[in-house]
Design an enzyme around this catalytic site. Structure first.
Site, PDB file in Angstrom:
ATOM      1  N   LYS A   7       3.455 -15.419   2.507  1.00  0.00           N
ATOM      2  CA  LYS A   7       3.462 -16.196   1.259  1.00  0.00           C
ATOM      3  C   LYS A   7       4.916 -16.495   0.901  1.00  0.00           C
ATOM      4  CE  LYS A   7       1.055 -18.128  -2.076  1.00  0.00           C
ATOM      5  NZ  LYS A   7       0.328 -19.385  -1.791  1.00  0.00           N
ATOM      6  N   ASP A  36     -11.234  -8.869   7.123  1.00  0.00           N
ATOM      7  CA  ASP A  36     -12.608  -8.780   6.621  1.00  0.00           C
ATOM      8  C   ASP A  36     -13.267 -10.154   6.562  1.00  0.00           C
ATOM      9  OD1 ASP A  36     -12.543  -6.080   6.450  1.00  0.00           O
ATOM     10  OD2 ASP A  36     -12.511  -5.945   4.275  1.00  0.00           O
ATOM     11  N   TYR A  52       0.816  -1.214   0.000  1.00  0.00           N
ATOM     12  CA  TYR A  52       0.000   0.000   0.000  1.00  0.00           C
ATOM     13  C   TYR A  52       0.849   1.263   0.000  1.00  0.00           C
ATOM     14  CZ  TYR A  52      -4.146  -2.835   1.102  1.00  0.00           C
ATOM     15  OH  TYR A  52      -5.170  -3.745   1.070  1.00  0.00           O
ATOM     16  N   ASP A  99      -3.102 -18.169   1.715  1.00  0.00           N
ATOM     17  CA  ASP A  99      -4.250 -18.855   1.100  1.00  0.00           C
ATOM     18  C   ASP A  99      -4.813 -19.913   2.041  1.00  0.00           C
ATOM     19  OD1 ASP A  99      -1.792 -20.069   0.725  1.00  0.00           O
ATOM     20  OD2 ASP A  99      -2.186 -20.734  -1.321  1.00  0.00           O
ATOM     21  N   ASP A 158      -5.488  -6.884   5.579  1.00  0.00           N
ATOM     22  CA  ASP A 158      -6.712  -6.232   5.105  1.00  0.00           C
ATOM     23  C   ASP A 158      -7.743  -7.280   4.713  1.00  0.00           C
ATOM     24  OD1 ASP A 158      -8.509  -4.353   4.251  1.00  0.00           O
ATOM     25  OD2 ASP A 158      -7.259  -3.525   2.665  1.00  0.00           O
TER      26      ASP A 158
END
Length: 358
Positions: A191, A251, A141, A223, A247
């Protein structure tokens, strides 16, 4: 000496949910001896309309001078067509960056009364209590270079995922310190099988873990972590991860609790200052209709009391009041489903304040 707070209602449903949190503040000040004063500022679309800047200098200065800041929400379709650097969300990213708010704490705790509202079977989420610790001021970001350019006759978009050892170490320490107050288990999500940045992340988190021998560290690819959150969420205690992965995972965790309208968050810097905000967005489709759930903002205020004002006693009182209101059967539209008649934003605030006064 009174603590100083800055309230930033923002856009969409932000002013509506902030109004109920302010009433809780007033109740705590009047009936429970909380020494606090507060002022208001502009951020996001409201600031763009007034100052053509999503984070005016006076707002940033007020936030830096305050002990803590409570935020409603930013954004909406009204400002989607303007220059990207001036959009409401840039104000939120800038205040996080300028204040060094690197540690984002997002609890996903299920009130027992809402087990039936979860997307998963009640037995999978009963007594759920997860804390996601998300690094907030680094990663893709904020990484450079970024942009859109012409390449071989077509447009190419590019962003950079970058983390330094020091950035990883400080967020890892935040996670382990939080775990020491809970079940002492940390799962680091990355990852590392694909990304060099994640290789470094895993190496540094493992190194930091040696300083916390009383805690257990595990690692999980992002994942798989997403899958495990919906398969067996209670296996997690504290999850620590980077900006992008955090992020997304937070959620996912939000829906385990019945509604994103129930989830608070805290973003902390090294000086103990915090920016507290509900996880939900500005929900412009219901703004001004009295349908918004104010509980995430009220619970964000509880986190503010605990982390920035060292008033864990009042934080527990607020959280207990929310639990009592839910136990009484009151539900806003996001929680009601087909089983009950929803109450308004103000009515839910009324009920919480009434519990605090009783």
């Amino acid at each position: 000496m009174s603590a100083r707070l800055l309230l930033l209602p923002g856009d969409g449903i932000g002013p509506e949910v902030m109004a109920e949190a302010e009433r809780v503040l007033e109740c705590l000040k009047t009936h429970h001896g909380l020494a606090v004063e507060w002022s208001f500022g502009l951020i996001g679309g409201a600031a763009i309309d007034a100052h053509n800047d999503p984070l005016p200098a006076e707002t940033l200065e007020a936030a830096q001078a305050a002990d803590a800041t409570l935020l409603g929400a930013v954004g909406g379709p009204k400002w989607e067509a303007i220059e990207r650097a001036l959009r409401p969300e840039r104000g939120l990213l800038r205040i996080r960056s300028e204040m060094g708010l690197y540690a984002n704490l997002r609890p996903a705790m299920l009130f027992s009364e809402l087990a039936a509202a979860s997307s998963l079977r009640p037995e999978l989420v009963a007594d759920l209590d997860i804390l996601i610790v998300r690094e907030l001021t680094g990663g893709i970001y904020f990484g450079q270079p970024r942009g859109i350019r012409e390449e071989n006759g077509e447009r190419v978009g590019y962003n950079t995922e970058v983390y330094s050892e020091s950035e990883i170490e400080r967020i890892a320490r935040s996670a382990f310190e939080a775990a020491r107050k809970r079940d002492r288990r940390v799962c680091s999500v990355d990852k590392a099988n694909v990304l060099e940045c994640s290789e470094l992340w895993r190496e540094v988190v493992t190194r930091v873990a040696a300083d916390y021998p009383d805690c257990t560290l595990s690692h999980m690819y992002v994942d798989n972590a997403a899958m495990q959150l919906v398969r067996a969420p209670k296996q997690f205690d504290v999850v620590v991860t980077g900006n992008l992965f955090g992020d997304i995972l937070s959620d996912i965790a939000a829906m385990l609790t019945g509604s994103i309208g129930m989830l608070p968050s805290a973003s902390l810097n090294a000086r103990g200052q915090g920016l507290y905000e509900p996880v939900h967005g500005s929900a412009p489709d219901i703004a001004g209709q009295g349908k918004a759930n104010p509980l995430a903002t009220i619970l964000s205020l509880a986190m503010l009391l605990r982390h920035s004002l060292d008033r864990g006693d009042l934080a527990e009182r607020v959280e207990s009041a929310v639990g009592s209101v839910l136990a009484s059967g009151l539900r806003t539209a996001d929680l009601a489903g087909d089983q009950s008649k929803p109450v308004s934003t103000q009515a839910m605030g009324d009920a919480v304040v009434a519990q605090l006064q009783s």
